[in-house]
Design a protein around this motif. Structure first.
Motif, mmCIF file in Angstrom:
data_model
loop_
_atom_site.group_PDB
_atom_site.id
_atom_site.type_symbol
_atom_site.label_atom_id
_atom_site.label_comp_id
_atom_site.label_asym_id
_atom_site.label_seq_id
_atom_site.Cartn_x
_atom_site.Cartn_y
_atom_site.Cartn_z
ATOM 1 N N SER A 22 -41.038 25.773 26.950
ATOM 2 C CA SER A 22 -42.010 26.871 25.731
ATOM 3 C C SER A 22 -40.666 28.139 26.057
ATOM 4 N N ASN A 23 -40.392 28.044 27.234
ATOM 5 C CA ASN A 23 -38.893 29.223 27.143
ATOM 6 C C ASN A 23 -37.678 28.260 26.566
ATOM 7 N N VAL A 24 -37.731 27.188 26.340
ATOM 8 C CA VAL A 24 -36.472 26.566 25.835
ATOM 9 C C VAL A 24 -36.819 26.373 24.581
ATOM 10 N N ARG A 25 -37.980 26.116 24.162
ATOM 11 C CA ARG A 25 -37.993 26.204 22.292
ATOM 12 C C ARG A 25 -38.197 27.817 21.961
ATOM 13 N N LYS A 26 -38.273 28.814 23.091
ATOM 14 C CA LYS A 26 -38.290 29.899 21.889
ATOM 15 C C LYS A 26 -36.640 29.964 22.462
ATOM 16 N N ILE A 27 -35.433 29.647 22.777
ATOM 17 C CA ILE A 27 -34.631 30.494 22.285
ATOM 18 C C ILE A 27 -34.400 29.593 21.213
ATOM 19 N N PHE A 28 -34.407 28.111 20.897
ATOM 20 C CA PHE A 28 -34.323 27.635 19.879
ATOM 21 C C PHE A 28 -34.542 28.697 18.515
ATOM 22 N N THR A 29 -35.990 29.081 18.732
ATOM 23 C CA THR A 29 -36.531 29.571 18.025
ATOM 24 C C THR A 29 -35.710 31.108 17.322
ATOM 25 N N ILE A 30 -35.454 31.584 18.305
ATOM 26 C CA ILE A 30 -34.576 33.251 18.204
ATOM 27 C C ILE A 30 -33.806 32.775 17.660
ATOM 28 N N THR A 31 -32.474 31.655 18.433
ATOM 29 C CA THR A 31 -31.362 31.672 17.199
ATOM 30 C C THR A 31 -31.124 31.046 16.492
ATOM 31 N N GLY A 32 -32.870 30.484 15.426
ATOM 32 C CA GLY A 32 -32.695 30.004 14.571
ATOM 33 C C GLY A 32 -31.878 28.691 14.296
ATOM 34 N N LEU A 33 -32.116 27.943 15.545
ATOM 35 C CA LEU A 33 -30.932 26.035 15.911
ATOM 36 C C LEU A 33 -32.689 25.822 15.800
ATOM 37 N N ASP A 34 -33.920 26.172 15.422
ATOM 38 C CA ASP A 34 -34.974 25.351 15.810
ATOM 39 C C ASP A 34 -34.928 24.809 13.485
ATOM 40 N N LYS A 35 -33.962 25.797 13.209
ATOM 41 C CA LYS A 35 -33.331 24.918 12.037
ATOM 42 C C LYS A 35 -32.234 24.233 11.521
ATOM 43 N N ILE A 36 -31.540 24.108 12.748
ATOM 44 C CA ILE A 36 -30.119 23.400 12.664
ATOM 45 C C ILE A 36 -30.781 21.804 13.007
ATOM 46 N N PHE A 37 -31.556 21.808 14.835
ATOM 47 C CA PHE A 37 -31.457 20.531 15.093
ATOM 48 C C PHE A 37 -33.010 20.293 15.314
ATOM 49 N N LYS A 38 -33.300 19.077 14.811
ATOM 50 C CA LYS A 38 -34.549 19.039 14.126
ATOM 51 C C LYS A 38 -35.269 18.574 16.014
ATOM 52 N N VAL A 39 -36.790 19.918 16.349
ATOM 53 C CA VAL A 39 -36.718 19.994 17.382
ATOM 54 C C VAL A 39 -38.077 19.763 17.445
ATOM 55 N N GLU A 40 -38.820 18.531 17.646
ATOM 56 C CA GLU A 40 -39.890 17.517 18.131
ATOM 57 C C GLU A 40 -41.037 18.065 19.274
ATOM 58 N N GLY A 41 -41.988 18.033 18.995
ATOM 59 C CA GLY A 41 -43.591 17.897 20.905
ATOM 60 C C GLY A 41 -43.192 19.480 21.447
ATOM 61 N N GLN A 49 -18.450 6.083 22.222
ATOM 62 C CA GLN A 49 -18.899 4.464 22.866
ATOM 63 C C GLN A 49 -20.617 3.958 21.202
ATOM 64 N N GLU A 50 -20.941 5.262 20.777
ATOM 65 C CA GLU A 50 -21.400 4.873 19.562
ATOM 66 C C GLU A 50 -22.252 5.923 18.717
ATOM 67 N N ILE A 51 -21.726 6.053 17.558
ATOM 68 C CA ILE A 51 -22.574 7.380 16.461
ATOM 69 C C ILE A 51 -23.655 6.720 16.070
ATOM 70 N N VAL A 52 -25.073 7.248 16.901
ATOM 71 C CA VAL A 52 -26.155 6.806 16.565
ATOM 72 C C VAL A 52 -26.588 8.433 16.498
ATOM 73 N N ASP A 53 -28.157 8.472 15.997
ATOM 74 C CA ASP A 53 -28.728 9.859 16.211
ATOM 75 C C ASP A 53 -28.851 9.718 18.432
ATOM 76 N N MET A 54 -28.453 10.817 18.093
ATOM 77 C CA MET A 54 -29.167 11.010 19.184
ATOM 78 C C MET A 54 -30.620 11.898 19.624
ATOM 79 N N LYS A 55 -31.761 11.202 20.286
ATOM 80 C CA LYS A 55 -33.037 11.798 20.539
ATOM 81 C C LYS A 55 -32.525 12.607 21.887
#
Length: 105
Positions: free
Chosen positions: A86-105, A42-48
């Motif tokens: 915190s458990n979901v954030r940990k998965i992003f951190t362990i996989t290094g995806l916190d460096k790929i995605f913009k993680v906020e909050g 439908q629309e290519i824009v940023d996604m939160k």
């Protein structure tokens, strides 16, 4: 295992606001994939993507988000991961995806 997905286009800041609740795993990933790709069609824009109510995520769910991120980045857009538990954030951190995605909050 179930996932609830709610989304809307915020015209004021030109971003898809997506809220996920429940569990994102092999049994629910296809539902999310179809939903997110439908939004980008439908629309290519940023996604939160708000993960405040997401209790669990596995590699299949991460793979869906990576696929959508690749599609968005082709047009210079990003996915912001907002308020992960915190458990979901940990998965992003362990996989290094916190460096790929913009993680906020």
């Amino acid at each position: 295992m179930a996932i609830n997905i709610n989304s809307k286009l915020n015209d004021q800041i030109n971003v898809w606001e997506v809220n996920l609740a429940g569990e994102l795993d092999v049994s629910t990933a296809e539902k999310l994939k179809e939903h997110l790709h439908g939004l980008t069609d439908q629309e290519i824009v940023d996604m939160k993507i708000n993960l405040e109510e997401l209790e669990y995520i596995d590699s299949t769910g991460l793979g869906v988000m990576i696929g959508v991120l690749k599609k968005l980045r082709a047009d210079g857009k990003e996915i912001y991961i907002v308020n992960p538990r915190s458990n979901v954030r940990k998965i992003f951190t362990i996989t290094g995806l916190d460096k790929i995605f913009k993680v906020e909050g």
